[in-house]
Design a protein around this motif. Structure first.
Motif, short mmCIF file in Angstrom:
data_model
loop_
_atom_site.label_atom_id
_atom_site.label_comp_id
_atom_site.label_asym_id
_atom_site.label_seq_id
_atom_site.Cartn_x
_atom_site.Cartn_y
_atom_site.Cartn_z
N GLY A 155 0.98 -1.19 -0.18
CA GLY A 155 0.07 -0.09 -0.16
C GLY A 155 0.76 1.16 -0.05
N THR A 156 0.65 2.20 1.02
CA THR A 156 1.54 3.32 1.07
C THR A 156 2.06 2.99 2.47
OG1 THR A 156 -0.43 4.53 1.62
CG2 THR A 156 0.45 4.56 -0.53
N LEU A 157 2.26 2.04 3.17
CA LEU A 157 2.79 1.72 4.40
C LEU A 157 4.48 2.51 4.54
CD1 LEU A 157 1.46 -1.54 5.89
CD2 LEU A 157 0.86 0.67 6.40
N ASP A 158 4.41 3.31 5.66
CA ASP A 158 5.96 3.67 5.60
C ASP A 158 6.80 2.71 5.62
OD1 ASP A 158 7.68 6.46 5.93
OD2 ASP A 158 8.25 5.07 7.55
N ALA A 159 7.92 2.72 4.70
CA ALA A 159 8.97 1.79 4.83
C ALA A 159 9.61 1.39 6.05
CB ALA A 159 10.07 2.01 3.79
N GLU A 160 9.98 2.38 6.80
CA GLU A 160 10.48 1.99 8.24
C GLU A 160 9.63 1.46 9.34
OE1 GLU A 160 13.71 2.96 8.68
OE2 GLU A 160 13.59 3.46 6.84
N GLN A 161 8.23 1.84 9.09
CA GLN A 161 7.23 1.04 9.98
C GLN A 161 7.29 -0.47 9.57
OE1 GLN A 161 3.43 2.18 9.23
NE2 GLN A 161 2.71 1.34 11.29
N VAL A 162 7.55 -0.73 8.16
CA VAL A 162 7.34 -2.07 7.82
C VAL A 162 8.71 -2.84 8.14
CG1 VAL A 162 7.59 -3.38 5.85
CG2 VAL A 162 5.92 -1.69 5.92
N LEU A 163 9.80 -2.17 8.13
CA LEU A 163 11.13 -2.70 8.27
C LEU A 163 11.16 -3.07 9.88
CD1 LEU A 163 13.26 -0.50 5.84
CD2 LEU A 163 12.82 -3.00 5.91
N ASN A 164 10.73 -2.16 10.71
CA ASN A 164 10.81 -2.42 12.11
C ASN A 164 9.87 -3.64 12.55
OD1 ASN A 164 12.52 -0.10 12.67
ND2 ASN A 164 10.74 1.34 13.05
N PRO A 189 -2.37 -6.49 9.37
CA PRO A 189 -3.23 -5.55 10.26
C PRO A 189 -2.64 -4.06 9.78
CG PRO A 189 -2.25 -7.26 11.17
CD PRO A 189 -1.45 -7.53 10.00
N LEU A 190 -1.58 -3.67 9.30
CA LEU A 190 -1.07 -2.38 9.13
C LEU A 190 -1.88 -1.96 8.22
CD1 LEU A 190 2.60 -2.22 9.92
CD2 LEU A 190 0.94 -1.75 11.58
N LEU A 191 -2.21 -2.90 7.08
CA LEU A 191 -2.74 -2.57 5.79
C LEU A 191 -4.31 -2.23 6.02
CD1 LEU A 191 -1.08 -4.74 3.07
CD2 LEU A 191 -0.85 -2.14 3.28
N ILE A 192 -4.72 -3.17 7.16
CA ILE A 192 -6.34 -3.02 7.09
C ILE A 192 -6.50 -1.64 8.11
CG2 ILE A 192 -7.91 -3.94 8.79
CD1 ILE A 192 -6.84 -6.78 8.22
N ASP A 193 -5.54 -1.29 8.97
CA ASP A 193 -5.89 -0.01 9.61
C ASP A 193 -5.76 1.10 8.42
OD1 ASP A 193 -6.14 -1.46 11.90
OD2 ASP A 193 -4.05 -1.16 12.65
N GLN A 194 -4.81 1.12 7.66
CA GLN A 194 -4.63 2.09 6.89
C GLN A 194 -5.83 2.25 5.73
OE1 GLN A 194 -1.73 2.10 3.33
NE2 GLN A 194 -0.54 3.52 4.36
N THR A 195 -6.24 1.29 5.35
CA THR A 195 -7.46 1.20 4.46
C THR A 195 -8.69 1.95 5.23
OG1 THR A 195 -6.58 -0.75 3.34
CG2 THR A 195 -9.23 0.04 2.99
N ALA A 196 -8.79 1.68 6.52
CA ALA A 196 -9.79 1.88 7.30
C ALA A 196 -9.67 3.65 7.71
CB ALA A 196 -10.00 1.41 8.68
N ALA A 197 -8.55 4.01 7.87
CA ALA A 197 -8.03 5.48 8.03
C ALA A 197 -8.56 6.29 6.95
CB ALA A 197 -6.78 5.70 8.44
N LEU A 198 -8.17 5.66 5.77
CA LEU A 198 -8.19 6.42 4.45
C LEU A 198 -10.14 6.47 4.01
CD1 LEU A 198 -5.67 4.79 2.13
CD2 LEU A 198 -5.74 7.17 3.10
N ALA A 199 -10.66 5.52 4.63
CA ALA A 199 -12.19 5.27 4.40
C ALA A 199 -12.70 6.22 5.27
CB ALA A 199 -12.47 4.10 4.32
N ALA A 200 -12.31 6.59 6.25
CA ALA A 200 -13.06 7.37 7.51
C ALA A 200 -13.17 8.76 7.25
CB ALA A 200 -12.13 7.35 8.67
#
Length: 385
Positions: free
Chosen positions: A299-308, A374-385
């Motif tokens: 998606g557009t998850l920040d790379a540093e978040q994913v790498l951590n 789960p991060l992608l689910i949260d991101q999708t929900a945030a974009l839809a809100a």
């Protein structure tokens, strides 16, 4: 720990370490000395040079040892421009996706009055050859491109560029840092006039590399001195050079098997991640690429978040983002490919090695589904809100 950052560096192989230790303990003389220890060191240097030259497909006399690819790149660019001084050839042409170190050199030279042009790439990271034809003319001293991009793995059309450059009387330099150990190198057949490599990308030591210089091309040295046929002064890093030779022989002996193995793992990883995380987008997937490199975003998850998240699970990869005082900057490679800054900052690179296994890749896919999903689910929900 599952190490998937081989494009950054590799672990020195046991046989490389063994040869280096032997040289440090037994062949410690200065190769320029005429006494016994010095001549023993000279013989070791001559032998190592022949081994590395065989790996690169160049003549022994064409090989100049350096402290790494960065120095070799500087030697190639600055040397070619200096060699053309006093002629109408002043212009330098790079690709827009070169390593940051080479782009920084280009910008510095532009600030000093050297005309600089960058060849663009398309959305897959492939060189825009039509643009290259427009940019490369009779006033060009040097065209310098990387053989394969370090972030996306996309390959450059070296033979075609060499023909184009030579048609206009220009020289071609290839930064082959990422090609070494991931493709068969043959400097003699490549058409390139200059080629840079670094030992630590193929299970060799850091701090040693080489520049292959086409026979008959005279470059003013960066470092003056008697060594390396007066092309690079300073006492040779004999342990590093011998380690380089050992790594080169090791890579050559298993290259065909390693390439097939890494290609299988790459396809397994890409397909698996796209299956369990459909929001995954792989960069350069339609282009000819290195067999070991996967550059993608979730998606557009920040790379540093994913790498951590991955590192906490024992899996090491990297991002294309550059660190700065103001945070992270998006990958210049992906920006050149037309990506937005947000998407470019989301890119994660997995670069595989011959020692990675299918079981490890399976574990990476499973962990990615568990921690990134789960991060992608949260991101999708945030974009839809």
């Amino acid at each position: 720990m599952i190490y998937l950052d081989h494009n950054a560096t590799t672990c020195p192989a046991p046989e490389v370490i063994a040869e280096m230790v032997d040289v440090l303990q037994r062949v410690w003389g200065n190769p320029s000395s005429t006494h016994g220890p010095g001549q023993a060191a000279r013989r070791a240097l001559v032998d190592a040079r022949a081994r590395v030259a065989a790996f690169l497909g160049c003549q022994v006399a064409e090989l100049v040892f350096t402290s790494g690819a960065t120095e070799a790149n500087h030697m190639a660019v600055l040397g070619a421009l200096a060699a053309a001084r006093g002629t109408a050839r002043r212009r330098l042409v790079l690709s827009a996706v070169e390593h940051p170190g080479l782009l920084a050199l280009g910008r510095r030279l532009a600030g000093e009055g050297v005309p600089l042009d960058l060849i663009p790439v398309d959305a897959q990271g492939r060189l825009d050859f039509a643009a290259a034809k427009e940019l490369i003319g009779d006033d060009v001293a040097l065209v310098s491109v990387m053989g394969a991009n370090n972030e996306t793995g996309v390959l450059m059309p070296i033979a075609e560029l060499a023909e184009l450059a030579h048609t206009h009387g220009a020289r071609l330099h290839v930064d082959a840092t990422q090609l070494a150990g991931k493709s068969a190198l043959n400097f003699a057949a490549s058409g390139a006039d200059l080629m840079s490599v670094s030992a630590h990308k193929l299970a060799g030591p850091k701090g040693v590399g080489a520049l292959a210089v086409r026979k008959g091309l005279a470059l003013p040295p960066l470092l003056s001195g008697r060594q390396e046929r007066q092309r690079r002064g300073g006492t040779e890093n004999l342990p590093g050079i011998v380690g380089f030779a050992a790594a080169a022989e090791r890579a050559a002996a298993t290259l065909a098997r390693d390439l097939a193995h890494m290609r299988f793992l790459r396809e397994h990883l890409e397909q698996g991640l796209q299956r369990v995380l459909p929001a995954s987008h792989v960069y350069g997937q339609e282009a000819a690429r290195l067999p070991n490199t996967v550059c993608l975003r979730f998606g557009t998850l920040d790379a540093e978040q994913v790498l951590n998240k991955l590192e906490r699970a024992g899996m090491l990869a990297s991002s294309g983002a550059a660190c700065s005082a103001g945070g992270t900057q998006p990958s210049h490679v992906l920006l050149a490919m037309g990506e937005s800054a947000e998407r470019a900052k989301a890119a994660v690179r997995f670069s595989l090695g011959p020692d990675n296994t299918a079981d490890e890749i399976g574990r990476v896919i499973a962990v990615a589904a568990r921690v990134i999903g789960p991060l992608l689910i949260d991101q999708t929900a945030a974009l839809a809100a």
